[in-house]
Structure formats: structure tokens, C-alpha cells
Design an enzyme around this catalytic site. Structure first.
Site, PDB file in Angstrom:
ATOM      1  N   ARG A  18      57.029  47.552  35.061  1.00  0.00           N
ATOM      2  CA  ARG A  18      55.873  47.357  35.923  1.00  0.00           C
ATOM      3  C   ARG A  18      55.372  45.930  35.808  1.00  0.00           C
ATOM      4  O   ARG A  18      55.872  45.152  35.018  1.00  0.00           O
ATOM      5  CB  ARG A  18      54.771  48.345  35.575  1.00  0.00           C
ATOM      6  N   CYS A 123      43.113  45.551  34.719  1.00  0.00           N
ATOM      7  CA  CYS A 123      44.516  45.952  34.658  1.00  0.00           C
ATOM      8  C   CYS A 123      45.271  45.093  33.639  1.00  0.00           C
ATOM      9  O   CYS A 123      44.659  44.516  32.715  1.00  0.00           O
ATOM     10  CB  CYS A 123      45.175  45.893  36.035  1.00  0.00           C
ATOM     11  N   ASP A 194      49.155  41.689  43.331  1.00  0.00           N
ATOM     12  CA  ASP A 194      50.412  42.299  43.773  1.00  0.00           C
ATOM     13  C   ASP A 194      50.814  41.762  45.130  1.00  0.00           C
ATOM     14  O   ASP A 194      51.996  41.799  45.489  1.00  0.00           O
ATOM     15  CB  ASP A 194      50.263  43.829  43.812  1.00  0.00           C
ATOM     16  N   LYS A 205      45.473  45.858  41.513  1.00  0.00           N
ATOM     17  CA  LYS A 205      45.241  47.212  41.011  1.00  0.00           C
ATOM     18  C   LYS A 205      43.924  47.800  41.507  1.00  0.00           C
ATOM     19  O   LYS A 205      42.915  47.087  41.576  1.00  0.00           O
ATOM     20  CB  LYS A 205      45.246  47.173  39.475  1.00  0.00           C
TER      21      LYS A 205
END
Ligand code: RI2
Length: 302
Positions: A18, A123, A194, A205
Site C-alpha cells: 500500500r 494516514c 493519492d 485517505k
């Protein structure tokens, strides 16, 4: 040996692998190894398709796979041995560029951390941690507040990594963000990403947008640290990015018969973002289109 491409796709989907940059590097490495194993251009293109959508939101993944596809296409007329060697070398260079991008951001971002800062993060972002670790290495005294980041608790990873690097860190529950920004006199917020859209909106996140709203209400700087591979060429032509819902089980196995929503990301509008640190320097959110125009290697059809 299990097919490296299928295994990597599975590991990305399950989040065994991840982090937006790590999933891009893992996908590129899988294609590199598949090329070295002697697969032909058609087989490699099929492998790329298996990886491209293993996680729907982090655009670093399709961007990395599209770069591999462009490399395969450019080399496909070479004789097999030369195809294998050149394709593997070019993908290896791509991977090294991404790792170097993370180091450049660490150096640039570390300069934004001032003595005595209390910085909140959400996160677990290798990119953000990299700049914290670099600032520590430079001797800057600061501390970090990290959120637990339900439902997968990536904040625990952040807390452990910062503790290992002797960076003072406190963990709070996600609901304590607004309270803590005030109570702990947080000076800055720094998060990863992201995806960055052409207008500077940032996907990260779930919960990031709430942190940004609270920070802006308290006039606290909200900074995003992200490599250019995470900028979305699709957004130039108006294509929306899917927000992954990871299903109820990550949230709870109780509450039978009750619908549970589990969106894994949210969108922080550009007007809540103070600045974006990239490997090409610090940009305002409005600078996202420049990054896409000059640095994005993977185009997309209109
Ligand atoms: P780096 C992560 O997503 C988090 O949203 C994090 O902010 C982002 O990727 C960027 O991480 P997930 O993999 O690339 O936890 O900076 O779903 O490590």
C-alpha cells in the site's frame, strides 16, 4: 514461481502493498520482471491490464502501468533479446526516478519545518514521513500528531515509524482532529496524496478533507507532499476518479442488515490546500496543470 504480476495485483488489491507511490513502483517492478522472464509484447500488455485497476483511486498505479505500456509499444519491433533488455532497463530507470522523487520532496519539504513546530498528519505517507525524517536529520526540533485513520489504522504505522526515528509523536482518534488542532496548538498540517487533479483538488485517505476544513478555519497551513506520478492526466479531459469503497468488513462485522459505507478516499478542494510539494519544487494548487503539462510522462486520450 507464482506469476509475479498476478501476485502483485493481488497484494495491491488486498493492501498488503500500500501507499500510492509503493503500489506504482511494485506494479512497474512486476512488469520489469515479467519482461526479463521472456514474455513477449502481447503477453506483457495483458499483464499491464491485470495491474492497472488493482486499486481504483491512486492514479500513480495507472500512470506507472501506462508508462510501462508505452515502453513496451516503443520497443516491440526489436528482436526478443534486445526487447527484453531495453524494456527492463527503461522500467528500471522509471522506478529509480520515482524513488529519487521521494528523496527530493523530503529535502524540499524538510525546509518548511521550523524549530518547535507541532505538525499534524493523517494516514501513513512514506512521502510525508521522508520529509519528517530529513528534518530530524538536519537537527530541527519538532513534534508530530498523527491520526489513527480508521478503519485500517494506518496512523499506527506512522506512529511506530516516527518513534523508531526518535521523532516525538502523539496519536489521536480521527474525531479529535478539530479539538487537537487547537488544544495541541498545531502549527502546520502535512499530508500525502493519492491523486492531484488538474485544478489542484487533492484526493487522499478518507478524512483528509475534514482535516483541511478544520485547519483552514483555524488559519493553519495545509500542505500536500506528492510526486508528479500522482497527478491525474485523466482529469485534464474531465474524467472523474473513482473513490474506492472497500466494503463493510473493514469497518465492522456487526450491525447485520445495516448498510455500511467505507469510502477509502475523499477530495480536498484546491482552495483548502496552501501548497503542494513536488520533486519539481513547491507549487500552489493552481500549478497542478503545469506539472501535468511539463512532467507527466503518461498522456491520455482526450
Ligand atoms: P505515499 C495512502 O493510501 C494514503 O492515502 C497516503 O496519504 C497516500 O497513499 C500516499 O502515500 P493507502 O495506500 O505514496 O493507505 O506518500 O490506501 O506513501
Amino acid at each position: 514461481m507464482a506469476d509475479i504480476v498476478l501476485k502483485t495485483a493481488r497484494d495491491i488489491q488486498s493492501m498488503k502493498i500500500r501507499g500510492a507511490l509503493d503500489i506504482a513502483i511494485a506494479a512497474a517492478e512486476a512488469i520489469r520482471q515479467a519482461a526479463l522472464s521472456g514474455k513477449n509484447p502481447r503477453q506483457l500488455a495483458a499483464d499491464c491490464a491485470k495491474l492497472k485497476h488493482a486499486r481504483p483511486t491512486a492514479v500513480s498505479l495507472p500512470n506507472a502501468v501506462n508508462y510501462a505500456l508505452q515502453t513496451i509499444e516503443a520497443n516491440k519491433k526489436l528482436e526478443p533479446g534486445e526487447f527484453r533488455k531495453k524494456t527492463a532497463e527503461q522500467i528500471s530507470t522509471f522506478i529509480k526516478e520515482q524513488q529519487s522523487a521521494r528523496e527530493k520532496i523530503a529535502l524540499i519539504g524538510s525546509r518548511l519545518i521550523e524549530k518547535g513546530d507541532t505538525i499534524l498528519t493523517h494516514c501513513q505517507s512514506d512521502t510525508v514521513e521522508g520529509l519528517f525524517i530529513e528534518a530530524k536529520k538536519q537537527g530541527t526540533k519538532f513534534d508530530v500528531v498523527c491520526t489513527e485513520t480508521r478503519p485500517r489504522h494506518q496512523g499506527y504505522l506512522t506512529a511506530r515509524i516516527l518513534k523508531k526515528h526518535r521523532i516525538p509523536v502523539r496519536l489521536i482518534i480521527d474525531s479529535a482532529v478539530n479539538y487537537s488542532l487547537k488544544k495541541l496548538e498545531v502549527d502546520k498540517v502535512m499530508v500525502g496524496a493519492d491523486a492531484v487533479m488538474v485544478n489542484g483538488d487533492v484526493i487522499n485517505k478518507i478524512g483528509t478533507s475534514q482535516v483541511a476544513v478544520c485547519a483552514q478555519a483555524l488559519d493553519i497551513e495545509f500542505t500536500v507532499a506528492t510526486q508528479s506520478i500522482k497527478f491525474s492526466p485523466e482529469s485534464v479531459y474531465g474524467r472523474l476518479i473513482e473513490i474506492e469503497d472497500r466494503g463493510p468488513k473493514e469497518v465492522t462485522t456487526e450491525l447485520a442488515g445495516i448498510k455500511i459505507l467505507n469510502p477509502a478516499f475523499d477530495v480536498t478542494p484546491a482552495h483548502h490546500v496552501s501548497k503542494i510539494i513536488t520533486e519539481h519544487g513547491i507549487i500552489p494548487p493552481a500549478g497542478a496543470s503545469e506539472i501535468l503539462r511539463h512532467f507527466q510522462k503518461t498522456g491520455t486520450e482526450e
